[in-house]
Write a protein that holds these residues in place. Structure first.
Motif, PDB file in Angstrom:
ATOM      1  N   ALA A  74       0.839  -1.193   0.000  1.00  0.00           N
ATOM      2  CA  ALA A  74       0.000   0.000   0.000  1.00  0.00           C
ATOM      3  C   ALA A  74       0.876   1.245   0.000  1.00  0.00           C
ATOM      4  CB  ALA A  74      -0.902   0.008   1.231  1.00  0.00           C
ATOM      5  N   SER A  75       0.375   2.302  -0.630  1.00  0.00           N
ATOM      6  CA  SER A  75       1.096   3.579  -0.620  1.00  0.00           C
ATOM      7  C   SER A  75       0.251   4.704  -0.031  1.00  0.00           C
ATOM      8  CB  SER A  75       1.555   3.940  -2.029  1.00  0.00           C
ATOM      9  OG  SER A  75       0.440   4.076  -2.892  1.00  0.00           O
ATOM     10  N   THR A  76      -1.012   4.396   0.343  1.00  0.00           N
ATOM     11  CA  THR A  76      -1.873   5.373   1.026  1.00  0.00           C
ATOM     12  C   THR A  76      -2.627   4.653   2.140  1.00  0.00           C
ATOM     13  OG1 THR A  76      -3.834   5.002  -0.340  1.00  0.00           O
ATOM     14  CG2 THR A  76      -2.262   6.686  -1.115  1.00  0.00           C
ATOM     15  N   ALA A  77      -3.205   5.433   3.040  1.00  0.00           N
ATOM     16  CA  ALA A  77      -4.010   4.849   4.115  1.00  0.00           C
ATOM     17  C   ALA A  77      -5.196   4.090   3.536  1.00  0.00           C
ATOM     18  CB  ALA A  77      -4.471   5.940   5.072  1.00  0.00           C
ATOM     19  N   GLY A  78      -5.803   4.608   2.484  1.00  0.00           N
ATOM     20  CA  GLY A  78      -6.923   3.927   1.844  1.00  0.00           C
ATOM     21  C   GLY A  78      -6.524   2.582   1.264  1.00  0.00           C
TER      22      GLY A  78
END
Length: 92
Positions: free
Chosen positions: A26-30
């Motif tokens: 993952a690269s974002t919290a979402g």
């Protein structure tokens, strides 16, 4: 890849995650939430509402910083980050 740490309460509903090292791509919290949903279907609804916004009683920390974008979950997550998802419990 980021490692994810969950509030102990979530293991009540997703016991197969307890005791596991949770590593996600993952690269974002979402993207972290989406990856968790793939690992444990239904966990995303405990973290986010039906619009995909972070629930009021949930906080996500990337490292030691609480995320700022509670609506879009666009806060960046680096490969070596630790992500903590904390769910406040209330009652009387």
């Amino acid at each position: 890849m980021p490692s994810v740490h969950l509030t102990r309460h979530l293991f009540t509903f997703f016991p197969h995650l307890e005791g596991q090292q949770i590593i996600v791509e993952a690269s974002t919290a979402g993207e972290v939430v989406a990856a968790l949903e793939r690992l444990a279907p239904g966990i995303g609804f405990y973290i986010c509402d039906e619009r995909g916004r972070l629930r009021t009683h949930v906080n996500i920390f990337v490292g030691k910083q609480m995320i700022r974008d509670r609506k879009g979950l666009t806060d960046a997550v680096a490969a070596d980050d630790e992500v903590h998802i904390l769910q406040a419990l209330s009652g009387g």
